[in-house]
Design a protein around this motif. Structure first.
Motif, PDB file in Angstrom:
ATOM      1  N   ARG A  43       0.819  -1.211   0.000  1.00 44.48           N
ATOM      2  CA  ARG A  43       0.000   0.000   0.000  1.00 44.48           C
ATOM      3  C   ARG A  43       0.852   1.260   0.000  1.00 44.48           C
ATOM      4  NH1 ARG A  43      -5.078  -1.490   4.091  1.00 44.48           N
ATOM      5  NH2 ARG A  43      -5.949  -3.124   2.774  1.00 44.48           N
ATOM      6  N   ASN A  44       2.169   1.082   0.047  1.00 42.11           N
ATOM      7  CA  ASN A  44       3.084   2.223   0.016  1.00 42.11           C
ATOM      8  C   ASN A  44       4.274   1.863  -0.866  1.00 42.11           C
ATOM      9  OD1 ASN A  44       4.918   4.305   0.534  1.00 42.11           O
ATOM     10  ND2 ASN A  44       4.251   4.531   2.663  1.00 42.11           N
ATOM     11  N   ASN A  45       4.269   2.371  -2.083  1.00 41.75           N
ATOM     12  CA  ASN A  45       5.303   2.017  -3.058  1.00 41.75           C
ATOM     13  C   ASN A  45       6.717   2.322  -2.569  1.00 41.75           C
ATOM     14  OD1 ASN A  45       3.536   1.022  -5.029  1.00 41.75           O
ATOM     15  ND2 ASN A  45       3.145   3.087  -5.838  1.00 41.75           N
ATOM     16  N   ARG A  46       6.865   3.334  -1.717  1.00 45.81           N
ATOM     17  CA  ARG A  46       8.194   3.699  -1.240  1.00 45.81           C
ATOM     18  C   ARG A  46       8.795   2.642  -0.326  1.00 45.81           C
ATOM     19  NH1 ARG A  46       6.866   9.556   1.123  1.00 45.81           N
ATOM     20  NH2 ARG A  46       5.076   8.322   1.822  1.00 45.81           N
ATOM     21  N   LEU A  47       7.946   1.765   0.231  1.00 45.82           N
ATOM     22  CA  LEU A  47       8.437   0.745   1.148  1.00 45.82           C
ATOM     23  C   LEU A  47       8.875  -0.534   0.439  1.00 45.82           C
ATOM     24  CD1 LEU A  47       5.800   1.019   4.037  1.00 45.82           C
ATOM     25  CD2 LEU A  47       8.123   1.943   3.988  1.00 45.82           C
ATOM     26  N   LYS A  48       8.537  -0.675  -0.851  1.00 46.55           N
ATOM     27  CA  LYS A  48       8.865  -1.918  -1.556  1.00 46.55           C
ATOM     28  C   LYS A  48      10.370  -2.134  -1.657  1.00 46.55           C
ATOM     29  CE  LYS A  48       4.639  -1.811  -4.310  1.00 46.55           C
ATOM     30  NZ  LYS A  48       4.053  -1.617  -5.659  1.00 46.55           N
ATOM     31  N   GLY A  49      11.084  -1.085  -2.038  1.00 49.70           N
ATOM     32  CA  GLY A  49      12.535  -1.195  -2.131  1.00 49.70           C
ATOM     33  C   GLY A  49      13.165  -1.502  -0.781  1.00 49.70           C
ATOM     34  N   LEU A  50      12.645  -0.855   0.267  1.00 48.97           N
ATOM     35  CA  LEU A  50      13.167  -1.077   1.615  1.00 48.97           C
ATOM     36  C   LEU A  50      12.941  -2.520   2.043  1.00 48.97           C
ATOM     37  CD1 LEU A  50      14.392   0.000   4.221  1.00 48.97           C
ATOM     38  CD2 LEU A  50      12.077   0.682   4.942  1.00 48.97           C
ATOM     39  N   ALA A  51      11.751  -3.057   1.731  1.00 48.58           N
ATOM     40  CA  ALA A  51      11.439  -4.437   2.099  1.00 48.58           C
ATOM     41  C   ALA A  51      12.378  -5.412   1.399  1.00 48.58           C
ATOM     42  CB  ALA A  51       9.990  -4.757   1.746  1.00 48.58           C
ATOM     43  N   ASN A  52      12.681  -5.156   0.133  1.00 46.09           N
ATOM     44  CA  ASN A  52      13.597  -6.030  -0.608  1.00 46.09           C
ATOM     45  C   ASN A  52      15.007  -5.976  -0.033  1.00 46.09           C
ATOM     46  OD1 ASN A  52      11.649  -6.950  -2.436  1.00 46.09           O
ATOM     47  ND2 ASN A  52      11.982  -5.219  -3.815  1.00 46.09           N
ATOM     48  N   ILE A  53      15.428  -4.768   0.334  1.00 46.36           N
ATOM     49  CA  ILE A  53      16.768  -4.608   0.900  1.00 46.36           C
ATOM     50  C   ILE A  53      16.874  -5.319   2.245  1.00 46.36           C
ATOM     51  CG2 ILE A  53      18.395  -2.933   1.868  1.00 46.36           C
ATOM     52  CD1 ILE A  53      17.418  -0.956  -0.262  1.00 46.36           C
ATOM     53  N   SER A  55      15.076  -7.804   3.341  1.00 45.92           N
ATOM     54  CA  SER A  55      15.013  -9.254   3.132  1.00 45.92           C
ATOM     55  C   SER A  55      16.357  -9.811   2.669  1.00 45.92           C
ATOM     56  CB  SER A  55      13.931  -9.599   2.106  1.00 45.92           C
ATOM     57  OG  SER A  55      12.651  -9.228   2.568  1.00 45.92           O
ATOM     58  N   ALA A  56      17.012  -9.065   1.769  1.00 44.36           N
ATOM     59  CA  ALA A  56      18.294  -9.535   1.238  1.00 44.36           C
ATOM     60  C   ALA A  56      19.411  -9.410   2.263  1.00 44.36           C
ATOM     61  CB  ALA A  56      18.638  -8.748  -0.027  1.00 44.36           C
ATOM     62  N   VAL A  57      19.497  -8.258   2.915  1.00 39.81           N
ATOM     63  CA  VAL A  57      20.575  -8.008   3.869  1.00 39.81           C
ATOM     64  C   VAL A  57      20.400  -8.865   5.123  1.00 39.81           C
ATOM     65  CG1 VAL A  57      21.664  -6.275   5.359  1.00 39.81           C
ATOM     66  CG2 VAL A  57      20.998  -5.681   3.016  1.00 39.81           C
ATOM     67  N   GLY A  58      19.158  -9.022   5.563  1.00 36.89           N
ATOM     68  CA  GLY A  58      18.901  -9.783   6.784  1.00 36.89           C
ATOM     69  C   GLY A  58      19.411 -11.203   6.703  1.00 36.89           C
ATOM     70  N   LEU A  59      19.303 -11.805   5.515  1.00 36.29           N
ATOM     71  CA  LEU A  59      19.740 -13.190   5.342  1.00 36.29           C
ATOM     72  C   LEU A  59      21.259 -13.330   5.348  1.00 36.29           C
ATOM     73  CD1 LEU A  59      17.197 -14.388   2.630  1.00 36.29           C
ATOM     74  CD2 LEU A  59      17.268 -15.067   5.043  1.00 36.29           C
ATOM     75  N   THR A  60      21.974 -12.218   5.195  1.00 33.60           N
ATOM     76  CA  THR A  60      23.440 -12.283   5.205  1.00 33.60           C
ATOM     77  C   THR A  60      24.014 -12.189   6.612  1.00 33.60           C
ATOM     78  OG1 THR A  60      23.752  -9.876   4.957  1.00 33.60           O
ATOM     79  CG2 THR A  60      23.473 -11.175   2.933  1.00 33.60           C
ATOM     80  N   ILE A  61      23.184 -11.882   7.595  1.00 35.94           N
ATOM     81  CA  ILE A  61      23.666 -11.771   8.970  1.00 35.94           C
ATOM     82  C   ILE A  61      23.933 -13.171   9.527  1.00 35.94           C
ATOM     83  CG2 ILE A  61      23.112 -10.997  11.308  1.00 35.94           C
ATOM     84  CD1 ILE A  61      21.255  -8.908  10.075  1.00 35.94           C
ATOM     85  N   PRO A  62      25.146 -13.465   9.967  1.00 37.29           N
ATOM     86  CA  PRO A  62      25.438 -14.793  10.515  1.00 37.29           C
ATOM     87  C   PRO A  62      24.606 -15.090  11.759  1.00 37.29           C
ATOM     88  CG  PRO A  62      27.455 -13.577  10.054  1.00 37.29           C
ATOM     89  CD  PRO A  62      26.322 -12.602   9.941  1.00 37.29           C
ATOM     90  N   SER A  63      24.162 -16.334  11.872  1.00 35.81           N
ATOM     91  CA  SER A  63      23.321 -16.724  13.015  1.00 35.81           C
ATOM     92  C   SER A  63      24.039 -16.498  14.339  1.00 35.81           C
ATOM     93  CB  SER A  63      22.920 -18.193  12.891  1.00 35.81           C
ATOM     94  OG  SER A  63      22.267 -18.437  11.673  1.00 35.81           O
ATOM     95  N   PHE A  64      25.328 -16.817  14.374  1.00 31.91           N
ATOM     96  CA  PHE A  64      26.090 -16.642  15.613  1.00 31.91           C
ATOM     97  C   PHE A  64      26.165 -15.170  16.001  1.00 31.91           C
ATOM     98  CE2 PHE A  64      28.017 -20.898  14.823  1.00 31.91           C
ATOM     99  CZ  PHE A  64      27.716 -21.447  16.065  1.00 31.91           C
ATOM    100  N   ALA A  65      26.261 -14.294  15.002  1.00 30.13           N
ATOM    101  CA  ALA A  65      26.334 -12.861  15.288  1.00 30.13           C
ATOM    102  C   ALA A  65      25.019 -12.377  15.895  1.00 30.13           C
ATOM    103  CB  ALA A  65      26.645 -12.093  14.004  1.00 30.13           C
TER     104      ALA A  65
END
Length: 213
Positions: A43-53, A55-65
């Motif tokens: 419902r907010n086009n400006r948030l789509k890019g943020l959501a993708n970023i 999602s992508a960056v979050g998966l790169t965070i090591p579990s131990f960290a």
């Protein structure tokens, strides 16, 4: 190996239950969170890019960290394990939910609104059912990933089979080190495959035949 399992089968069964329960609860919570966030995003086009970023960056965070950050905040035990698994579980579901909800035919949505359906009714009766196959694919991916994260969460003394893996690593060279590691690892893989089969069945029951891939 078989003697090792025979002597500890009750503990193995209990830890398997704990591991599955941790994953199921975390993924259910993550699904709810991801769907709420996805509805806000579309419902907010400006948030789509943020959501993708995210999602992508979050998966790169090591579990131990992540566990290292959580431990001083919430202590050891089940809570940091649930938070860590839920964090990683949200990301694939959120990404798929946004894609699925956005891919619904706009003409179909306009027709639903033209019939007098409210935005909430259109979301619940049209948009979510049409997007469900894509969302469920994200849930399946998230579930498989969560079993691995749940095993690593044993570092924080969380529940599940991860404790066997860490025990095996801590006792390298010992008589049962390999048995502990193998039972923990194979157990996690088997549980992940079984739960994925259940989700396949859920898909067959909940996805209308006309929109199945």
């Amino acid at each position: 190996m078989w003697e090792f399992i025979a002597e500890r089968w009750q503990d193995i069964a209990y830890r398997s239950y704990q591991h599955t329960s941790l994953v199921v609860q975390a993924v259910l919570l993550a699904t709810i969170i991801a769907l709420v966030l996805a509805v806000i995003v579309i419902r907010n086009n400006r948030l789509k890019g943020l959501a993708n970023i995210v999602s992508a960056v979050g998966l790169t965070i090591p579990s131990f960290a992540l566990l290292g950050v959580l431990l001083p905040l919430v202590g050891i035990g089940a809570l940091p394990s649930v938070l860590a698994v839920c964090f990683y579980a949200v990301l694939p579901i959120l990404r798929n939910a946004v894609v699925g909800l956005e891919s619904v035919d706009k003409n179909l949505l306009e027709s639903a609104q033209g019939m007098g359906m409210s935005k909430a009714a259109t979301l619940l009766k049209v948009r979510l059912p049409m997007a469900w196959p894509v969302i469920l694919a994200g849930v399946r991916t998230s579930t498989q990933m969560s079993f691995g994260v749940g095993a690593i969460a044993a570092y924080a003394l969380g529940p599940g089979l991860g404790g066997y893996i860490f025990t095996g690593l801590a006792q390298v060279g010992g008589a049962n080190a390999l048995n502990y590691a193998l039972v923990g690892t194979i157990g996690v893989v088997v549980l992940a495959l079984l739960l994925d089969l259940i989700l396949v069945g859920v898909g067959r029951l909940t996805i209308p035949r006309g929109i199945r891939a």
